[in-house]
Design an enzyme around this catalytic site. Sequence first.
Site, short mmCIF file in Angstrom:
data_model
loop_
_atom_site.label_atom_id
_atom_site.label_comp_id
_atom_site.label_asym_id
_atom_site.label_seq_id
_atom_site.Cartn_x
_atom_site.Cartn_y
_atom_site.Cartn_z
NE ARG A 13 -1.01 -7.57 -9.16
CZ ARG A 13 -2.64 -6.28 -9.51
NH1 ARG A 13 -1.65 -6.03 -10.48
NH2 ARG A 13 -3.20 -6.64 -8.80
CD GLN A 71 -11.19 -14.96 1.60
OE1 GLN A 71 -10.55 -13.92 2.03
NE2 GLN A 71 -12.55 -14.99 1.21
CB THR A 77 -14.40 -10.25 -3.00
OG1 THR A 77 -15.36 -10.19 -4.02
CG2 THR A 77 -13.21 -9.51 -3.30
CG ASN A 223 -3.71 -4.22 -7.33
OD1 ASN A 223 -4.32 -4.53 -6.44
ND2 ASN A 223 -4.42 -3.13 -8.18
CE1 TYR A 383 28.64 1.57 27.15
CE2 TYR A 383 29.78 1.51 26.09
CZ TYR A 383 29.40 0.31 26.53
OH TYR A 383 29.04 -0.72 26.36
C1 UD1 Z 1 -12.70 -5.78 -7.09
C2 UD1 Z 1 -14.08 -6.03 -7.67
C3 UD1 Z 1 -14.34 -5.65 -8.92
C4 UD1 Z 1 -13.61 -4.11 -7.95
C5 UD1 Z 1 -12.31 -4.26 -8.12
C6 UD1 Z 1 -12.07 -2.47 -7.41
C7 UD1 Z 1 -14.74 -8.33 -7.03
C8 UD1 Z 1 -14.86 -9.66 -7.76
N1 UD1 Z 1 -13.88 -7.76 -7.75
O1 UD1 Z 1 -11.20 -6.64 -7.89
O2 UD1 Z 1 -15.61 -5.14 -9.33
O3 UD1 Z 1 -13.64 -3.40 -9.82
O4 UD1 Z 1 -12.70 -5.13 -6.50
O5 UD1 Z 1 -10.90 -2.73 -6.79
O6 UD1 Z 1 -14.56 -8.35 -5.78
N2 UD1 Z 1 -10.01 -10.24 -0.90
C9 UD1 Z 1 -10.12 -10.81 0.32
N3 UD1 Z 1 -10.23 -12.25 0.08
C10 UD1 Z 1 -10.39 -13.02 -1.00
C11 UD1 Z 1 -10.29 -12.13 -2.27
C12 UD1 Z 1 -10.55 -11.36 -1.48
O7 UD1 Z 1 -10.14 -10.29 1.49
O8 UD1 Z 1 -11.02 -13.59 -1.71
C13 UD1 Z 1 -9.85 -8.65 -0.70
C14 UD1 Z 1 -8.16 -8.27 -1.31
O9 UD1 Z 1 -7.59 -8.23 0.29
C15 UD1 Z 1 -8.57 -7.04 -1.48
C16 UD1 Z 1 -9.72 -6.84 -1.59
O10 UD1 Z 1 -10.47 -7.69 -1.23
O11 UD1 Z 1 -8.50 -6.53 -0.24
C17 UD1 Z 1 -10.41 -7.01 -2.99
O12 UD1 Z 1 -10.08 -8.25 -3.58
P1 UD1 Z 1 -8.80 -8.13 -5.19
O13 UD1 Z 1 -8.34 -9.21 -5.84
O14 UD1 Z 1 -7.83 -6.92 -5.82
O15 UD1 Z 1 -10.64 -7.68 -5.91
P2 UD1 Z 1 -10.43 -6.85 -7.85
O16 UD1 Z 1 -9.90 -8.25 -8.33
O17 UD1 Z 1 -9.46 -5.69 -7.48
CA CA Z 2 -7.77 -5.00 -6.15
#
Ligand code: UD1
Ligand code: CA
Length: 459
Positions: A13, A71, A77, A223, A383
């Site tokens: 986004r 990764q 996560t 985001n 110059y």
């Molecule tokens: C996550 C949490 C949610 C919480 C929210 C807070 C999970 C499943 N959910 O959701 O409970 O309320 O954060 O903001 O964790 N990332 C990786 N690798 C991945 C996926 C994500 O490094 O495979 C990193 C992203 O870059 C980011 C963070 O993890 O920095 C969070 O990922 P994101 O997809 O934004 O999770 P949310 O859906 O926001």
């Molecule tokens: Ca997030």
Amino acid sequence: MNVVILAAGQGKRMRSSLPKVLHPIGGVPMLAHVIEQARALEPSRICVVYGHGGEAVPQAFADQGLAFARQAPQLGTAHAVQQAMPHVDRAQPVLVLYGDVPLTRASTLERMRLDDAQRQVKLLTVEVADPTGYGRILRNTKGAVAGVVEERDATDKQRAIREVNTGILCVPGMLLGQWLADVDNDNAQGEYYLPDIIRLACVDRVPVVTERPDEIWETLGVNGKAQLAQLERVYQFEVARGLLDAGVTLADPSRIDVRGTLLCGVDVTIDVGCVFEGTVKLADGVSVGPHCVIRDATIGVGTRIEAFTHIDTATVGERARIGPYARLRPDAALADEVHIGNFVEVKASTFGARSKANHLAYVGDAVVGRDVNIGAGTITCNYDGANKHRTVIEDDVHIGSDVQLVAPVKIGKRATVGAGTTVWQDVPAGGLTINDKTQPHRADWQRPQKARPAAKKPR
Ligand code: UD1
Ligand code: CA
């Protein structure tokens, strides 16, 4: 303690080719803020999980004593934390931070700390008015945390819960390793969710304790560009508040931008609309007028920077007056009580004490002595189209208006150069230097006249 920072996500986004965590807040990448907070906890290890955007993230933070875990693909996560586990000392707790949650205070993170022997999980949660998008905190009848449910997996009743997961948690390393192996991807997004370990902690009867941040904005994530802009304002207001607390007078704390480090002495005054970049030092009693841009500069005691002045990589002495509308370019070094006035540009030049260039001048690659006066419209012609040459102006020289100093050239002490002179040879000390010019007068000369349009005929 170990710190794992999750920064592998794409940040779709943001609609940008730059990886999300490299977008700046306060002039430095978001991830740099998170790393700084992590360092404040003095962990034994910091591991950054990266993925999207290739090697840009590790390259941006090379040689900083960080561990990096790649990764790819990004399966959630929990999967992200798993990639970091080879870098983790399992005898210590692991604090998980997010590269896109840049403004968490070290004081909040300090409360998340666990001792090496503590068999406990700490989870940072907040109560929000609109919980949309967040994982909701599930509690049992006794009020103990029982799990986290993601929005897309939640029932309507669970969606109404306003206590949400910030994502930040601290877990004993050994238990984290065990639980990660048990997390599956049987959920709405088909991802391995880190918050699932909360449920596993409950199964293993490991207590889950929740902590709260000092301020809700500390846990806001980025985001899209709208949230980036919102957090930039939060950050700038915090910086402004720090300056006010330190005794700096700000005409309006919501109209200053510090993109780097601004160090101020006592009785510093800053008017509206100023931007500070890199490292800027303002000594005691400095005043900065409205709408100045100052980057990587040191300004001496009592100096006044007037409105609309632009300073880049320069030093200014004490009690100097710069501007309005002055431009100091890289390697301008001005001594005490120098005056640089409107529409004067100084580049790679030194000015001795009390020297002045008050109006409309260009001084580049020059060494200017003390008590020199440079008249309006004077330029150093430094110059030749291929090379830059130096101009030396010794002490007590007076240069009249509209003088061209064709470098390399040297003007000796106490010399005076008349208005409109083109100086292409060295000028000896003392005396007056002017070009041979005549000023003919033609009394019979007629100024050309425009042909008058024919008078309109009356109807
Ligand atoms: C996550 C949490 C949610 C919480 C929210 C807070 C999970 C499943 N959910 O959701 O409970 O309320 O954060 O903001 O964790 N990332 C990786 N690798 C991945 C996926 C994500 O490094 O495979 C990193 C992203 O870059 C980011 C963070 O993890 O920095 C969070 O990922 P994101 O997809 O934004 O999770 P949310 O859906 O926001
Ligand atoms: Ca997030």
